[in-house]
Design a protein around this motif. Sequence first.
Motif, PDB file in Angstrom:
ATOM      1  N   GLU A 149       0.808  -1.215   0.000  1.00  0.00           N
ATOM      2  CA  GLU A 149       0.000   0.000   0.000  1.00  0.00           C
ATOM      3  C   GLU A 149       0.845   1.271   0.000  1.00  0.00           C
ATOM      4  O   GLU A 149       0.311   2.370  -0.141  1.00  0.00           O
ATOM      5  CB  GLU A 149      -0.971  -0.012   1.181  1.00  0.00           C
ATOM      6  N   HIS A 150       2.129   1.127   0.156  1.00  0.00           N
ATOM      7  CA  HIS A 150       3.037   2.265   0.006  1.00  0.00           C
ATOM      8  C   HIS A 150       3.717   2.284  -1.365  1.00  0.00           C
ATOM      9  O   HIS A 150       4.240   3.315  -1.783  1.00  0.00           O
ATOM     10  CB  HIS A 150       4.141   2.231   1.077  1.00  0.00           C
ATOM     11  N   ALA A 151       3.752   1.138  -2.038  1.00  0.00           N
ATOM     12  CA  ALA A 151       4.595   0.990  -3.229  1.00  0.00           C
ATOM     13  C   ALA A 151       3.900   1.490  -4.491  1.00  0.00           C
ATOM     14  O   ALA A 151       2.695   1.290  -4.662  1.00  0.00           O
ATOM     15  CB  ALA A 151       4.969  -0.472  -3.411  1.00  0.00           C
ATOM     16  N   PRO A 152       4.647   2.142  -5.403  1.00  0.00           N
ATOM     17  CA  PRO A 152       4.097   2.463  -6.723  1.00  0.00           C
ATOM     18  C   PRO A 152       3.839   1.164  -7.489  1.00  0.00           C
ATOM     19  O   PRO A 152       4.565   0.179  -7.330  1.00  0.00           O
ATOM     20  CB  PRO A 152       5.196   3.300  -7.388  1.00  0.00           C
ATOM     21  N   THR A 153       2.811   1.159  -8.320  1.00  0.00           N
ATOM     22  CA  THR A 153       2.397  -0.059  -9.011  1.00  0.00           C
ATOM     23  C   THR A 153       3.521  -0.702  -9.803  1.00  0.00           C
ATOM     24  O   THR A 153       3.694  -1.924  -9.793  1.00  0.00           O
ATOM     25  CB  THR A 153       1.219   0.254  -9.955  1.00  0.00           C
ATOM     26  N   GLU A 154       4.317   0.106 -10.487  1.00  0.00           N
ATOM     27  CA  GLU A 154       5.356  -0.455 -11.352  1.00  0.00           C
ATOM     28  C   GLU A 154       6.526  -1.053 -10.575  1.00  0.00           C
ATOM     29  O   GLU A 154       7.382  -1.719 -11.153  1.00  0.00           O
ATOM     30  CB  GLU A 154       5.873   0.616 -12.322  1.00  0.00           C
ATOM     31  N   LYS A 155       6.565  -0.852  -9.253  1.00  0.00           N
ATOM     32  CA  LYS A 155       7.634  -1.434  -8.435  1.00  0.00           C
ATOM     33  C   LYS A 155       7.083  -2.299  -7.302  1.00  0.00           C
ATOM     34  O   LYS A 155       7.840  -2.737  -6.432  1.00  0.00           O
ATOM     35  CB  LYS A 155       8.519  -0.323  -7.844  1.00  0.00           C
ATOM     36  N   ARG A 156       5.793  -2.557  -7.327  1.00  0.00           N
ATOM     37  CA  ARG A 156       5.164  -3.267  -6.206  1.00  0.00           C
ATOM     38  C   ARG A 156       5.713  -4.687  -6.067  1.00  0.00           C
ATOM     39  O   ARG A 156       5.930  -5.170  -4.959  1.00  0.00           O
ATOM     40  CB  ARG A 156       3.649  -3.287  -6.379  1.00  0.00           C
ATOM     41  N   GLY A 157       5.914  -5.379  -7.174  1.00  0.00           N
ATOM     42  CA  GLY A 157       6.456  -6.729  -7.104  1.00  0.00           C
ATOM     43  C   GLY A 157       7.833  -6.755  -6.468  1.00  0.00           C
ATOM     44  O   GLY A 157       8.136  -7.607  -5.621  1.00  0.00           O
ATOM     45  N   PHE A 158       8.691  -5.813  -6.864  1.00  0.00           N
ATOM     46  CA  PHE A 158      10.047  -5.759  -6.325  1.00  0.00           C
ATOM     47  C   PHE A 158      10.035  -5.382  -4.851  1.00  0.00           C
ATOM     48  O   PHE A 158      10.698  -6.029  -4.028  1.00  0.00           O
ATOM     49  CB  PHE A 158      10.876  -4.765  -7.118  1.00  0.00           C
ATOM     50  N   PHE A 159       9.279  -4.334  -4.492  1.00  0.00           N
ATOM     51  CA  PHE A 159       9.267  -3.877  -3.100  1.00  0.00           C
ATOM     52  C   PHE A 159       8.711  -4.960  -2.170  1.00  0.00           C
ATOM     53  O   PHE A 159       9.246  -5.206  -1.092  1.00  0.00           O
ATOM     54  CB  PHE A 159       8.453  -2.596  -2.958  1.00  0.00           C
ATOM     55  N   THR A 160       7.625  -5.614  -2.569  1.00  0.00           N
ATOM     56  CA  THR A 160       7.036  -6.638  -1.696  1.00  0.00           C
ATOM     57  C   THR A 160       7.845  -7.930  -1.690  1.00  0.00           C
ATOM     58  O   THR A 160       7.698  -8.743  -0.781  1.00  0.00           O
ATOM     59  CB  THR A 160       5.589  -6.956  -2.114  1.00  0.00           C
ATOM     60  N   SER A 161       8.720  -8.112  -2.676  1.00  0.00           N
ATOM     61  CA  SER A 161       9.532  -9.331  -2.688  1.00  0.00           C
ATOM     62  C   SER A 161      10.499  -9.368  -1.508  1.00  0.00           C
ATOM     63  O   SER A 161      10.987 -10.440  -1.137  1.00  0.00           O
ATOM     64  CB  SER A 161      10.303  -9.448  -4.005  1.00  0.00           C
ATOM     65  N   PHE A 162      10.784  -8.210  -0.906  1.00  0.00           N
ATOM     66  CA  PHE A 162      11.619  -8.202   0.294  1.00  0.00           C
ATOM     67  C   PHE A 162      10.923  -8.932   1.435  1.00  0.00           C
ATOM     68  O   PHE A 162      11.588  -9.540   2.286  1.00  0.00           O
ATOM     69  CB  PHE A 162      11.962  -6.760   0.701  1.00  0.00           C
ATOM     70  N   ILE A 163       9.579  -8.858   1.477  1.00  0.00           N
ATOM     71  CA  ILE A 163       8.838  -9.598   2.489  1.00  0.00           C
ATOM     72  C   ILE A 163       8.979 -11.095   2.240  1.00  0.00           C
ATOM     73  O   ILE A 163       9.174 -11.885   3.172  1.00  0.00           O
ATOM     74  CB  ILE A 163       7.348  -9.192   2.480  1.00  0.00           C
ATOM     75  N   GLN A 164       8.892 -11.500   0.966  1.00  0.00           N
ATOM     76  CA  GLN A 164       9.035 -12.917   0.637  1.00  0.00           C
ATOM     77  C   GLN A 164      10.450 -13.399   0.975  1.00  0.00           C
ATOM     78  O   GLN A 164      10.627 -14.485   1.528  1.00  0.00           O
ATOM     79  CB  GLN A 164       8.758 -13.155  -0.852  1.00  0.00           C
ATOM     80  N   ALA A 165      11.450 -12.609   0.623  1.00  0.00           N
ATOM     81  CA  ALA A 165      12.831 -12.981   0.937  1.00  0.00           C
ATOM     82  C   ALA A 165      13.050 -13.035   2.448  1.00  0.00           C
ATOM     83  O   ALA A 165      13.888 -13.805   2.936  1.00  0.00           O
ATOM     84  CB  ALA A 165      13.802 -11.990   0.300  1.00  0.00           C
ATOM     85  N   SER A 166      12.286 -12.249   3.189  1.00  0.00           N
ATOM     86  CA  SER A 166      12.440 -12.215   4.649  1.00  0.00           C
ATOM     87  C   SER A 166      12.010 -13.519   5.289  1.00  0.00           C
ATOM     88  O   SER A 166      12.494 -13.875   6.373  1.00  0.00           O
ATOM     89  CB  SER A 166      11.616 -11.064   5.238  1.00  0.00           C
ATOM     90  N   VAL A 167      11.096 -14.240   4.651  1.00  0.00           N
ATOM     91  CA  VAL A 167      10.701 -15.550   5.173  1.00  0.00           C
ATOM     92  C   VAL A 167      11.907 -16.486   5.138  1.00  0.00           C
ATOM     93  O   VAL A 167      12.206 -17.181   6.113  1.00  0.00           O
ATOM     94  CB  VAL A 167       9.529 -16.124   4.359  1.00  0.00           C
ATOM     95  N   VAL A 168      12.615 -16.492   4.011  1.00  0.00           N
ATOM     96  CA  VAL A 168      13.854 -17.271   3.918  1.00  0.00           C
ATOM     97  C   VAL A 168      14.883 -16.708   4.894  1.00  0.00           C
ATOM     98  O   VAL A 168      15.641 -17.451   5.517  1.00  0.00           O
ATOM     99  CB  VAL A 168      14.413 -17.254   2.485  1.00  0.00           C
ATOM    100  N   GLY A 169      14.877 -15.388   5.043  1.00  0.00           N
ATOM    101  CA  GLY A 169      15.806 -14.752   5.977  1.00  0.00           C
ATOM    102  C   GLY A 169      15.607 -15.235   7.404  1.00  0.00           C
ATOM    103  O   GLY A 169      16.577 -15.405   8.153  1.00  0.00           O
ATOM    104  N   GLY A 170      14.350 -15.466   7.792  1.00  0.00           N
ATOM    105  CA  GLY A 170      14.083 -15.994   9.126  1.00  0.00           C
ATOM    106  C   GLY A 170      14.658 -17.389   9.304  1.00  0.00           C
ATOM    107  O   GLY A 170      15.213 -17.732  10.359  1.00  0.00           O
ATOM    108  N   PHE A 171      14.544 -18.193   8.250  1.00  0.00           N
ATOM    109  CA  PHE A 171      15.107 -19.542   8.279  1.00  0.00           C
ATOM    110  C   PHE A 171      16.637 -19.470   8.367  1.00  0.00           C
ATOM    111  O   PHE A 171      17.256 -20.184   9.166  1.00  0.00           O
ATOM    112  CB  PHE A 171      14.667 -20.293   7.019  1.00  0.00           C
ATOM    113  N   VAL A 172      17.231 -18.597   7.558  1.00  0.00           N
ATOM    114  CA  VAL A 172      18.691 -18.444   7.556  1.00  0.00           C
ATOM    115  C   VAL A 172      19.173 -17.936   8.910  1.00  0.00           C
ATOM    116  O   VAL A 172      20.187 -18.407   9.453  1.00  0.00           O
ATOM    117  CB  VAL A 172      19.122 -17.481   6.431  1.00  0.00           C
ATOM    118  N   LEU A 173      18.453 -16.972   9.496  1.00  0.00           N
ATOM    119  CA  LEU A 173      18.839 -16.434  10.801  1.00  0.00           C
ATOM    120  C   LEU A 173      18.774 -17.515  11.870  1.00  0.00           C
ATOM    121  O   LEU A 173      19.649 -17.592  12.741  1.00  0.00           O
ATOM    122  CB  LEU A 173      17.940 -15.265  11.179  1.00  0.00           C
TER     123      LEU A 173
END
Length: 545
Positions: A149-173
């Motif tokens: 809801e903060h991201a511009p439409t043309e970058k929404r996939g990239f910006f929200t992908s940090f949330i997806q990567a963070s799931v793996v980040g929790g596993f790595v941590l």
Amino acid sequence: MASEAAIAGQREPTEKEIRLVIGASSAGTVFEWYDFFIYGTLAGLIGAAFFPAGNETLQILLVWAGFAIGFGFRPLGAILFGYLGDQLGRKYTFIATVTLMGIATAGVGFIPSAQSIGLWAPAIVILLRILQGLALGGEYGGAAIYVAEHAPTEKRGFFTSFIQASVVGGFVLSIAVVLSCRFLIPEEEFNAWGWRVPFLLSIILLVISLWMRLKLNESPVFQAMKAEGQTSKNPFVESFTYPGNKKRIFVVLFGVTGVLTTIWYTAFFSGMSFLRGPMNVDALTVELILFFSGMISMIFYLMVGKWSDKVGRKKPIIVGALAALLLLFPAFWGLGHFANPGLAQAAEANPVRVEGNQCSTDPFAELFSREQSDCGKILETLTSAGVAYDITDSNILKLSAGENEIAVDPKWLVDGGARSTGVREALGNYGYDFSKQQLGVGSILGIVAILLILGVLSALTYGSVAALLSEMFPPKIRYSSMSIPYHIGAGYLGGFLPLIAGYIVARSGDIYAGLWYTWVVVAFGVIVAWWGIPDDPEASLNEAP
């Protein structure tokens, strides 16, 4: 193109604000998934402390049952926190979820062992897993929506992908913390009490996460809806009555979440369990391999999220799911080849055959006070050792390797420890290597390469999902509508995967048989995704159902 904030009549967030939004949301997600995954990372030691059992198979199944219970309560958490998120706002809801998760995780570190307090130990563990599941049910939707809801439409996939990567980040941590503790605490002491330290560290992570999230402002989209009196009166009910939403929920449940979550848990948790268990790879080696593989894999999620901004959200999911159907079994055969080639070679040279009556395993026999047949006891031991076998009906119990008959010691039939030791020693004489595998550089690189392939499959089906789900549902019921099917799918189809796959392996004796669960769920999911994921999710909201 403008962000939803601008469309809602609010000021466009600055780049600095966007970085804070992504950073705080992602960091909180890393910490919360760390809390959840530390249980799986330390599954073996948790089993010994809280779920003591007479055989290895039952113990690990009980641990995975506790793991599954936490996932089973995720849908309830999605309903509860989804309701609060759509009614009260995104910010304070996911502050509440991370607080609950941190307290519940730290609590595991304080529970006395089953040897000290008996059945109270597993009961308290299960209660805390339930609280973790409730918290996680509200976390993902809040973080994903807040960024979207903060991201511009043309970058929404990239910006929200940090949330997806963070799931793996929790596993790595979780792996990084365990590795650090192993290096700092002698092995004997780590196994006795040091494994509790990663759980207690959740208190520190909770403080950091709260500090970061309290600096955030409420989502501008929610502020606009609240100012105009357009928030939902009952987001749970409206999630099932809004035009076209029933189809969207079905598609998200089976065509999106069912695919991504089974691939994810197969890649990371089944991979970890497979290497540690039947492949007999040293635990430290497995953790190091998964740490570096996971670190590299995080990049793939960002790449897929960015790619989805150009080609749409649907294409990466379809490509990843189809590739998984083709590569899943070969990938695990490859892991077996690199991790413990001696098992496959011994099985080819001296295949194991078991003769007897009532020759089937009952993994939960001991738990429910059922009598396991003598043949079933032998099969259970072979399965836990990763040994494939053939069965022949007979009135006399016999065990053989190739043309060599192995005498069944009567002690094996009454003492699980003696049976495990005796069977392994006997088969060791015919080429079966049950020692801890110390892998060479070539084998390690081969395993890492396969895990990275699995990581790419996971990224393709997961990297763009936060953007996709945010776009598929209207803002006033978005938190509830995306969280409910996501956490039903992730909670039951994914969370129960280690338990179901483990049970299939225990019943069949085939260490690769559990992969069929993932394959079937993904095969059905790709059909649903192809049919139901819209090419333009936001435009489809305005179409007649």
